[in-house]
Design a protein around this motif. Sequence first.
Motif, mmCIF file in Angstrom:
data_model
loop_
_atom_site.group_PDB
_atom_site.id
_atom_site.type_symbol
_atom_site.label_atom_id
_atom_site.label_comp_id
_atom_site.label_asym_id
_atom_site.label_seq_id
_atom_site.Cartn_x
_atom_site.Cartn_y
_atom_site.Cartn_z
ATOM 1 N N GLU A 65 0.829 -1.205 0.000
ATOM 2 C CA GLU A 65 0.000 0.000 0.000
ATOM 3 C C GLU A 65 0.866 1.259 0.000
ATOM 4 O O GLU A 65 0.575 2.226 -0.697
ATOM 5 N N VAL A 66 1.938 1.239 0.795
ATOM 6 C CA VAL A 66 2.829 2.401 0.860
ATOM 7 C C VAL A 66 3.542 2.609 -0.478
ATOM 8 O O VAL A 66 3.749 3.740 -0.925
ATOM 9 N N PHE A 67 3.923 1.516 -1.134
ATOM 10 C CA PHE A 67 4.698 1.597 -2.376
ATOM 11 C C PHE A 67 3.848 1.971 -3.592
ATOM 12 O O PHE A 67 4.408 2.300 -4.651
ATOM 13 N N ALA A 68 2.532 1.911 -3.480
ATOM 14 C CA ALA A 68 1.668 2.170 -4.632
ATOM 15 C C ALA A 68 1.969 3.545 -5.237
ATOM 16 O O ALA A 68 1.989 4.554 -4.533
ATOM 17 N N GLY A 69 2.229 3.582 -6.525
ATOM 18 C CA GLY A 69 2.496 4.836 -7.223
ATOM 19 C C GLY A 69 3.935 5.311 -7.144
ATOM 20 O O GLY A 69 4.273 6.357 -7.718
ATOM 21 N N ALA A 70 4.804 4.567 -6.474
ATOM 22 C CA ALA A 70 6.200 4.985 -6.346
ATOM 23 C C ALA A 70 6.961 4.727 -7.636
ATOM 24 O O ALA A 70 6.722 3.732 -8.327
ATOM 25 N N GLY A 71 7.908 5.605 -7.941
ATOM 26 C CA GLY A 71 8.789 5.393 -9.082
ATOM 27 C C GLY A 71 9.997 4.566 -8.728
ATOM 28 O O GLY A 71 10.645 3.979 -9.600
ATOM 29 N N ALA A 72 10.330 4.512 -7.422
ATOM 30 C CA ALA A 72 11.473 3.719 -6.968
ATOM 31 C C ALA A 72 11.345 3.484 -5.473
ATOM 32 O O ALA A 72 10.812 4.318 -4.739
ATOM 33 N N VAL A 73 11.863 2.349 -5.036
ATOM 34 C CA VAL A 73 11.988 2.034 -3.615
ATOM 35 C C VAL A 73 13.459 1.817 -3.313
ATOM 36 O O VAL A 73 14.162 1.113 -4.058
ATOM 37 N N VAL A 74 13.934 2.448 -2.243
ATOM 38 C CA VAL A 74 15.303 2.247 -1.775
ATOM 39 C C VAL A 74 15.221 1.487 -0.460
ATOM 40 O O VAL A 74 14.638 1.987 0.508
ATOM 41 N N HIS A 75 15.787 0.294 -0.426
ATOM 42 C CA HIS A 75 15.707 -0.569 0.758
ATOM 43 C C HIS A 75 17.022 -0.497 1.533
ATOM 44 O O HIS A 75 18.023 -1.090 1.134
ATOM 45 N N LEU A 76 16.998 0.238 2.647
ATOM 46 C CA LEU A 76 18.180 0.416 3.487
ATOM 47 C C LEU A 76 18.068 -0.290 4.835
ATOM 48 O O LEU A 76 19.055 -0.362 5.567
ATOM 49 N N ALA A 77 16.878 -0.779 5.179
ATOM 50 C CA ALA A 77 16.655 -1.294 6.531
ATOM 51 C C ALA A 77 17.494 -2.542 6.786
ATOM 52 O O ALA A 77 17.493 -3.479 5.974
ATOM 53 N N TRP A 78 18.178 -2.551 7.934
ATOM 54 C CA TRP A 78 18.982 -3.710 8.332
ATOM 55 C C TRP A 78 19.191 -3.647 9.834
ATOM 56 O O TRP A 78 19.625 -2.628 10.359
ATOM 57 N N GLN A 79 18.868 -4.722 10.516
ATOM 58 C CA GLN A 79 18.996 -4.769 11.976
ATOM 59 C C GLN A 79 20.336 -5.396 12.354
ATOM 60 O O GLN A 79 20.682 -6.476 11.864
#
Length: 248
Positions: A65-79
């Motif tokens: 739902e959050v990503f809907a309409g996005a041109g790009a996603v940057v995935h930085l999350a790391w625990q």
Amino acid sequence: MRIVVVGASGNAGTALLRRLRRERDVELAGVVRRLPGPDSGEPYDQVEWHSCDIGMPSAADQLAEVFAGAGAVVHLAWQIQPSHDQRVLHRTNVGGSRAVIDAVLRAKVPALVYASSVGVYAPGPKDHPVSERWPATGVPESSYSRDKAEVEALLDDAEREHPELRVVRMRPGLNFQRDAATEISRYFLGPLVPVQLLRFNRIPLVPTHRRLRMQAVHTDDVAEAYTRAVVGDARGAFNLAADPVLTP
């Protein structure tokens, strides 16, 4: 273009938000576990914030739902902590990355930029560099490295099954910036090391080993690389490290 940054409040995320604010016609959204406070100021203001634990079973639905309409996603999350509990880390790092990839595909986001690591490489030579064709199978003795390699295997599957998805894998060395000094010292030195002695040059010796090699890069330079990947058309893997090579 709408850009969603997962893990937007960490060391690299903060630098990336700071850098992306300089781009024209960009709308920023951030996904974090704990939302920044209302008085956090730059670069956290003017960002559309969403709270999500990406390791939860329902994370992919929420992220789609959050990503809907996005041109790009940057995935930085790391625990990284608690380092002694590999089950918890795997849940967030590998399970959470799987949720991000699934949500990107569901939302039909055209580009995914992933923060991999130099730690994804298999053991290599100590006296000369290797290319990006070097195996990205990790170091078996390191859970961090194994998890990074497992996530890249997930990306291999996604690229093979969805060739329309543009995937960029950034493999930086250690990321350093002054604003994250407290966080970084806690990760690498632990809570009991008297870091205040470093300010007064009171550490007379620095442990070393003749075969020790490591890569480092300023976090602002990493953010620049992520930005170019988002707004450009690059695909594939890129090692990020600062020149020149330093020797004794």
